[in-house]
Design a protein around this motif. Sequence first.
Motif, short mmCIF file in Angstrom:
data_model
loop_
_atom_site.label_atom_id
_atom_site.label_comp_id
_atom_site.label_asym_id
_atom_site.label_seq_id
_atom_site.Cartn_x
_atom_site.Cartn_y
_atom_site.Cartn_z
N PHE A 184 40.42 43.43 36.29
CA PHE A 184 41.11 42.94 35.11
C PHE A 184 41.37 44.17 34.26
O PHE A 184 40.54 45.09 34.25
N SER A 235 29.55 44.01 26.20
CA SER A 235 30.17 43.51 27.43
C SER A 235 29.88 42.03 27.59
O SER A 235 28.95 41.50 26.98
N ALA A 236 30.67 41.39 28.44
CA ALA A 236 30.40 39.99 28.76
C ALA A 236 29.05 39.86 29.45
O ALA A 236 28.35 38.86 29.29
N SER A 237 28.67 40.88 30.22
CA SER A 237 27.37 40.84 30.89
C SER A 237 26.26 40.67 29.85
O SER A 237 25.33 39.89 30.05
N HIS A 254 31.06 34.89 38.00
CA HIS A 254 30.95 36.34 38.07
C HIS A 254 29.51 36.77 38.38
O HIS A 254 28.55 36.10 37.99
N SER A 276 27.78 38.82 37.00
CA SER A 276 26.97 39.07 35.79
C SER A 276 26.04 37.89 35.51
O SER A 276 25.02 38.06 34.84
N GLY A 329 38.69 30.94 34.40
CA GLY A 329 39.38 32.17 34.80
C GLY A 329 38.45 33.11 35.53
O GLY A 329 38.25 34.25 35.11
N THR A 368 36.80 35.71 38.31
CA THR A 368 37.32 37.04 38.62
C THR A 368 38.12 37.09 39.92
O THR A 368 39.13 37.77 40.00
N ASP A 420 31.93 31.11 30.33
CA ASP A 420 32.36 32.48 30.61
C ASP A 420 33.88 32.49 30.77
O ASP A 420 34.41 32.10 31.81
N ALA A 477 35.56 35.46 30.05
CA ALA A 477 35.63 36.89 29.70
C ALA A 477 37.08 37.39 29.75
O ALA A 477 37.53 38.10 28.85
N TRP A 478 37.78 37.02 30.81
CA TRP A 478 39.17 37.46 30.93
C TRP A 478 40.14 36.45 30.30
O TRP A 478 40.91 36.78 29.40
N ASN A 518 36.42 38.53 26.26
CA ASN A 518 36.44 39.99 26.07
C ASN A 518 37.76 40.48 25.49
O ASN A 518 38.72 40.67 26.23
N HIS A 565 38.32 43.33 24.93
CA HIS A 565 38.60 44.61 25.60
C HIS A 565 39.30 44.42 26.95
O HIS A 565 39.70 45.40 27.57
N LYS A 566 39.47 43.20 27.38
CA LYS A 566 40.22 43.01 28.62
C LYS A 566 41.70 42.79 28.35
O LYS A 566 42.53 43.50 28.88
C1 LIG Z 1 35.07 40.90 33.57
C2 LIG Z 1 34.27 39.67 33.67
C3 LIG Z 1 32.90 39.68 33.42
C4 LIG Z 1 32.14 40.95 33.12
O1 LIG Z 1 32.58 41.55 31.96
P1 LIG Z 1 31.88 42.89 31.38
O2 LIG Z 1 32.36 42.94 29.98
O3 LIG Z 1 32.41 44.01 32.22
O4 LIG Z 1 30.42 42.73 31.52
C5 LIG Z 1 32.23 38.48 33.45
N1 LIG Z 1 32.86 37.33 33.73
C6 LIG Z 1 34.18 37.28 34.00
C7 LIG Z 1 34.83 35.97 34.30
C8 LIG Z 1 34.93 38.44 33.98
O5 LIG Z 1 36.24 38.40 34.22
#
Ligand SMILES: *Cc1c(COP(=O)(O)O)cnc(C)c1O
Length: 472
Positions: free
Chosen positions: A81, A140-142, A181, A183, A238, A240, A265, A267-268, A294, A296-297
Amino acid sequence: MSEEFDFRHWSHHAADWSADYLESIGERAVRPTVRPGAVAEQIDDHAPESGEPMGTIFEDFENIIPDSMTHWQHPRFFAYFQSNASPAAQLAEQLATAFASQCMLWQTSPAATELEMKMVDWLRQAVDLPAEFKGSFQDSASSSTLCAILTMREIALDFRGNQEGLFSKAPLRVYASGRTHSSIDKAMWIAGLGQDNLVKIPTGDGPLYPMNANALRAAIKTDRESGYTPAGIIICVGGTSVGATDNVAEICAIAREEGIYTHLDAAWAGSAMICPEFRHLWEGAELADSIVLNPHKWLGVPVECSLHLVRNPETLVRTMAIQPEYLKTHGKDGIVNFSEWSVQLGRRFRALKVWFMLRFYGLENLRNRIRNHVSWSQGLAENLSVSPGFEIVSEPVLSLFSFRHVVDDGRDLDQHNLNLVNAINDDGRIYLTQTSHDGKTAIRFVAGQFDMREEDVNIAFEAITEVAHSLG
Ligand SMILES: *Cc1c(COP(=O)(O)O)cnc(C)c1O
């Protein structure tokens, strides 16, 4: 030595270099063809005993580093991403670095703390979640997900886990689809709950591959009967690999019946929720206890900026706050200390870049970028689907889809598609990554670079089809 360092001159020089870099980035190969170890060979084995002139250092930077970087701000970066750094937000990063403040307590950074509260709320409104959601910017999402899993753990243990440890307690169980993910798995390890207690629930059909609600109910029931304690559910919007998206409202309803915590989650995909027409993907999100997305994504904020929202900050803070004497801010109770919302104690001033970015571009500009990414990506999927030899493996979810090239000369198709993605990346015009979907190797395509244009997707089509034909 620092008193001789001409900070003003070199800051301007770095700013010029950055502007030139970003202006000409499209002329570079997205991913360098560099062999492992080639950079390390050019770096001295020991730190120098005495300082060197900045001119020498900068020259080495220019000679060694840029050509051996993967260019994440390249408009034809279509891998993983995206990690975006809009120029307006980069400016704020420079300023945040000048403060180098530790934004752990309100009193160590009053403006940063209060701006963070505002920016969290701006984004909450932008994705249309109710006002009860509060949050913070994590790295981070983690990390956001780890905090959510720790919160699940503490709620399930009546907030005794941090004090007593997990020994001699009935195992806690967390549920997620098999398409979440990694994470999540890692957070289970770190939280001391263990991989074996992450129960992977089967998913239904594409294009969204949602978690099977009946299987989830059955798993929770079986676990209770076997003496386990169900603690939480991770909901994915969404994913990964192929954008797997659970039915948020349905899963949250089950969680409420069962009295267990939910973490969503996104994140994206969460960034796309600034566009009303995409919000059906996470319908029911307001029922979740915790949400990560995120900026940042896909929103143009440089790493690290993960928005962690919670419906009830009380349980998160009770899980994460530790207050040795020297951190107590006596007389300031009721004030937010963001280190109590996360693993990190010292934290960067992350809200500044969000403020600059949202004000400079405005939400409508950001929505239009995301809408373009989605429609250009879907256009490419259509073009590939009617091109001889190509098949779509997973249908577009927002701007993500996967495809593969099929030849019928008896070649191993998984190996052929791995060769194809490597050849495409060595070509340099675009950068893609592969995934494994239902046992097949597929090539992922995701659009989302902040400044990309439609012509970049056209170049992607040319690069993919030309390289595939050259492999026969
Ligand atoms: C990118 C992503 C993560 C991890 O994100 P980080 O900020 O790199 O830790 C977790 N879950 C999903 C769905 C993602 O796309």
